[in-house]
Design an enzyme around this catalytic site. Structure first.
Site, PDB file in Angstrom:
ATOM      1  N   GLY A 106       0.667  -1.202  -0.150  1.00  0.00           N
ATOM      2  CA  GLY A 106      -0.167  -0.138  -0.161  1.00  0.00           C
ATOM      3  C   GLY A 106       0.923   1.038   0.131  1.00  0.00           C
ATOM      4  N   GLY A 111      47.319  -5.523 -33.465  1.00  0.00           N
ATOM      5  CA  GLY A 111      47.026  -6.534 -34.594  1.00  0.00           C
ATOM      6  C   GLY A 111      47.501  -8.147 -34.025  1.00  0.00           C
ATOM      7  N   SER A 144      47.523  -6.955 -27.700  1.00  0.00           N
ATOM      8  CA  SER A 144      46.416  -5.921 -27.043  1.00  0.00           C
ATOM      9  C   SER A 144      44.936  -6.237 -27.607  1.00  0.00           C
ATOM     10  CB  SER A 144      46.612  -4.573 -26.959  1.00  0.00           C
ATOM     11  OG  SER A 144      47.235  -4.117 -28.247  1.00  0.00           O
TER      12      SER A 144
END
Lengths: 310, 635
Positions: free
Chosen positions: B39, B470, B544
């Protein structure tokens, strides 16, 4: 300083207004710092006046680092145009006025096409056009959460998709004062620095700060026709009279300003800000009642908002 | 109102703007929470209705809607007043936090109505983040439930000090005192785990109004305040003015060459012109010259005030810095321990890089360790490897650069942060700092005499980080060597960091798991940053493979200094070249976690330079890199 404002300075209301003011300023500075190309939507009403005043406070002594933009439906009260140009000049800000030229070419208006279609074309579509045209990534609006139920759930920083749509079920959680303003590509933010203000706060603040507002807010004798339970002012000769209708000079004022054929006046004798504040604090109807566009059904506003209405 | 408060008021009038936020009596922000059907919405509707906040047209809309959607028969269904969105009205549940406003002669209130449905717990944390007090509802018939415990926990976690236990629907248990006492006792067992300043149980009926705004005749055994009375009179502690001064710089105000101001909202403490201040992260010191506002300069400013400070000296200070008093420094660290509430469907993973917004500072960060998550039902600590939606964990975080902060307990504004997903930009978590970790804590930066600018002057060129990414065998090192030779001949000071040479030394403790790859790149990026600080042009040739880590490296450097070069060679060509024979081994299953075969490579989306090695020879590609660099330096 007038008497009521002087009295109010000493009351708890001032704590309340100062808190609201500081919060709004913080929100505006956050937008200036975090977004690339913000704009302040300026609709000439009292909330816009307060928002503009707060922007001047937020960046003083600099001018607010964004332009004002008015999405003009071409059906505003004459005085609103005068007031708009003066306000922008006073603030030293660039004013962009955008009109949906396609809508004009098609002759779209509230009388010929009805309020819903007129608002859709001349306001909602027009706003999207302008945001796309100028590539704004954030737009301030003067909406308040107390205005309407669906607005009560809107964030201060309200994310809009590439098509300007609002998704009420997928809003970013907004915690503390840490607003997430990040968008990509053509996504954007609508930012509501007055979210936590109520109508009473707005009026008390206008009074305290002596903020200029259009004279339509003050009671005066105006040419009025009764239509669908509303008092509509004849602002120019574009509003055709229906059979049996005759304009009457009545002492009225407006609680909100929009397109004049869609904006109902209220009977009032309040000719000063103090009287307006007194009347507002004792008001028995909400301000949006004077707007034709909200009355169709209770969820009218939510529908419009999803489509990109402010 | 007591006399002490009036005295404060009198002082405030002398400096009208100096009391904003400090006197909290004027406004109370609270939230309501509880389980579905307890409520909450009805209670707020009742507060608005009874405090005469409703306009006639809102009441008539309410009456009409009650007949259409209501669940209260012929009576007004107050819940419809606040359940704003269409979908909620149809489903009969509140799905998002909504803000309500009402005022009495004593106070104005902002109410956050937050949903009780389990999957929307994040909204409760949202509402709690700005609340001074929480009204927690329970259904008198059902008593304390799992969600009740959860909500008490979140209220405590978010630093709410004052709790009201609203025992609702007391009419449905016949206004029975024993039942009320029983629930209170159960609840005491829950809150004993926390440190709330006040816990106030109130028996009430939102639907019929008992003890909401007026005292009920049905509960003669209850001597406490009505809900509204309690909300109007409770003193919410606010000692922010006495805490150390903190001004997170939000925006640098620079209208012309003669004015440079630091705009922000004072998080805590007070400041006057003439006070010494320090930029927390750099340790640079100055003195406050003016406190500038639109309404004129101030002679004092305190918590909550949005001001602009000018300083006596030209100091390096920008958005994200915090101005503090030299003798009251916050912690400065790039690692801290924090509570995190996770708010996204996508779980939080340690090692993944997120964006963290703390104060006015945004910084890349990752969780290095989830110490444990907290079971919100038993409050037990449980070991975990990730945090799912609505879970709360204690985590160690590592930031891309050091930031100034306080613990959340000391200062909400300088100790709270949000976590942002860097792909979607969604807010995915909320955090509260516990304490700084390790070396950086309390080791304050010394402002260096020989700084980066001095190195640049001596070297005669700007430093850059050329980041070659790469696949293995794509030609990164070959091209980097040619670029370095050319730059050397042009008089640049350079240094090359190569995957192989670094892995033999600095990173020899690391393997090739995802976690080790992340750490490998983090260290290399930090080394590149040191070289860059020394003014040296650094060439980094690392596979990376992950976008997030390359972004982390980019974020470490000043804008424009990091140049991502994608050495793009199709994997078949790499395999053919196979200069080190690695592909042969990987294909034979002798190397696990080999990028491109058994470990992913995330190609750059928008590299600064894209070199396709099948279309040009290495010399030509190296020349492109050098030309790009020279153009960039002239910008």
């Amino acid at each position: 300083m007038n008497e009521i404002a002087a009295t109010m300075r000493g009351t708890r209301f001032m704590d309340h207004l100062d808190r609201l003011e500081n919060e709004s300023i913080e929100i505006m500075r956050e937008v200036a710092a975090e977004t690339r190309n913000p704009v302040m939507l300026y609709s000439v009403g009292k909330d816009s006046s307060v928002m503009l005043h707060l922007a001047q406070k937020a960046f003083h002594p600099s001018a607010p680092p964004f332009p004002l933009m008015h999405v003009d439906t071409t059906w505003k009260f004459k005085e609103m145009y005068r007031f708009r140009d003066e306000a922008a000049k006073r603030a030293g800000m660039r004013l962009i006025v955008h009109i949906n030229q396609q809508g004009v070419a098609d002759g779209v208006g509230p009388i010929t096409h009805g309020s819903a279609y007129h608002t859709q074309v001349m306001k909602t579509e027009s706003l999207k056009q302008a945001l796309d045209l100028y590539k704004f990534d954030a737009a301030f609006g003067g909406a308040r959460r107390d205005e309407e139920k669906s607005r009560a759930k809107e964030r201060v920083f309200s994310f809009r998709s590439e098509t300007h749509a609002w998704d009420p079920k997928n809003q970013r959680p907004e915690l503390w004062n840490l607003y997430n303003a990040r968008v990509r590509g053509r996504e954007s933010m609508r930012v509501f620095p007055l979210s936590n203000w109520t109508e009473a706060d707005i009026w008390q603040y206008i009074l305290r700060e002596d903020i200029p507002i259009p004279s339509l807010y003050f009671a005066a004798e105006r040419p009025i026709v009764h239509r669908d339970g509303m008092l509509i002012m004849l602002d120019d000769d574009r509003l055709p009279l229906e059979p049996g209708e005759a304009p009457q000079m009545l002492m009225v004022r407006f609680r909100t300003l929009g397109c004049y054929p869609l904006t109902g006046a209220v009977l009032s004798t309040a000719t000063t800000l103090e009287e307006i504040v007194r009347e507002t604090l004792g008001a028995t109807t909400s301000e949006r009642q004077g707007r034709v566009i909200d009355r169709d059904e209770a969820s009218a506003m939510e529908k419009k908002k999803r489509e990109g209405y402010f | 109102m007591d006399d002490a408060m009036q005295d404060t008021r009198a002082q405030d009038r002398a400096t009208p703007l100096a009391y904003a936020g400090a006197a909290a009596g004027g406004m109370l922000r609270f939230l309501t929470c509880g389980s579905v059907d307890d409520g909450k919405s009805t209670l707020i509707g009742r507060l608005l209705y009874d405090s005469k906040q409703l306009f006639e047209d809102q009441v008539s809309t309410l009456e009409r809607d009650s007949r259409k959607h209501g669940t209260a028969g012929e009576e007004i269904d107050f819940a419809l007043l606040v359940d704003g969105l269409e979908a909620e009205r149809e489903q009969g549940i509140t799905i998002d936090v909504a803000y309500r406003f009402f005022a009495t002669e004593r106070r104005s209130f902002i109410v956050a109505d937050t949903p009780g449905h389990e999957q929307y717990t994040r909204n409760m944390a949202t509402g709690a983040s700005t609340a001074d007090l929480a009204v927690l509802l329970v259904d008198a018939r059902l008593g304390v439930l799992t969600q009740t415990r959860r909500h008490a926990f979140i209220a405590s976690l978010l630093g709410i000090r004052h709790l009201v236990l609203a025992v609702n629907k007391i009419d449905l248990v016949g206004f029975d005192q024993d039942r009320f006492d029983e629930i209170c006792a159960d609840f005491r067992g829950v809150v004993d785990n926390f440190s709330f300043t006040t816990v106030t149980p109130i028996p009430l009926s939102a639907r019929f109004g008992d003890n909401v705004t007026s005292r009920s005749e049905n509960t003669p055994w209850y001597a406490g305040p009505t809900l509204l009375e309690h909300l109007e009179t409770i003193e919410v502690d606010n000692d922010l003015a006495d805490r150390p001064f903190r001004l997170p710089v939000q925006w640098v105000n620079r209208p012309n060459l003669d004015f440079r101001g630091f705009s922000g909202t004072i998080a805590s403490g007070a400041i006057r012109p003439g006070d010494a201040v320090t930029v927390a992260s750099s340790g640079v010191r100055s003195t406050v010259a003016r406190i500038v506002t639109y309404d004129g300069d101030l002679d004092r400013a305190g918590p909550g005030q949005a001001v602009t400070l000018t300083l006596a000296d030209e100091v390096d200070c920008s958005r994200g810095d915090i101005l503090v008093r030299p003798e009251q420094r916050p912690e400065v660290s790039d690692q801290f321990s924090a509570h995190i509430v996770w708010m996204s469907e996508t779980p939080m993973l340690p090692g993944r890089v997120y964006l963290l917004k703390i104060g006015t500072r945004s910084v890349a960060a990752s969780v290095t360790d989830i110490r444990h998550k907290i079971d919100v039902n038993s409050f037990q600590q449980i070991a975990t490897k990730s945090l799912a939606l609505n879970e709360v964990g204690v985590c160690h975080l590592s930031l891309a650069s050091a930031v100034a902060f306080d613990s959340y307990e000391e200062n909400h504004r300088t100790g709270a942060f949000i976590v942002i997903d860097r792909q979607s930009n969604a807010t995915v978590g909320a955090g509260m700092v516990q304490f700084g970790l390790r070396r950086a804590t309390n080791v304050h930066h010394q402002a260096m005499t020989i700084d980066k600018a001095a190195h640049i002057r001596l070297n005669g060129h700007r430093p850059f980080v050329l980041w070659f990414t790469g696949l293995s065998g794509s030609g990164k090192s070959t091209i980097a060597n040619l670029v370095e030779a050319k730059l050397y001949s042009l008089g640049y000071r350079t240094y090359a960091l190569d995957g192989d040479n670094v892995r033999h030394g600095l990173n020899k403790d690391l393997g090739f798991t995802d976690a080790d790859r992340v750490e490998n790149i983090r260290r290399v990026a930090e080394v590149a940053k040191l070289f860059s600080d020394a003014g040296v042009l650094t060439l980094v040739s690392f596979i990376s493979p992950f976008r997030a880590e390359r972004q982390m490296a980019r974020d470490l450097m000043p804008p424009g200094e990091f140049i991502e070069i994608f050495v793009d060679t199709p994997i078949d060509v790499c395999r053919q070249r196979d200069p080190k024979g690695l592909y042969r081994k990987a294909d034979a299953g002798q190397i696990t976690n080999f990028t491109g075969i058994s470990s992913p490579y995330e190609a750059p989306v928008n590299p600064d330079l894209h070199l396709e090695t099948v279309r040009a020879d290495p010399v030509e590609l190296a020349e492109r890199v050098v030309k790009f660099l020279i153009d960039r330096e002239e910008e």
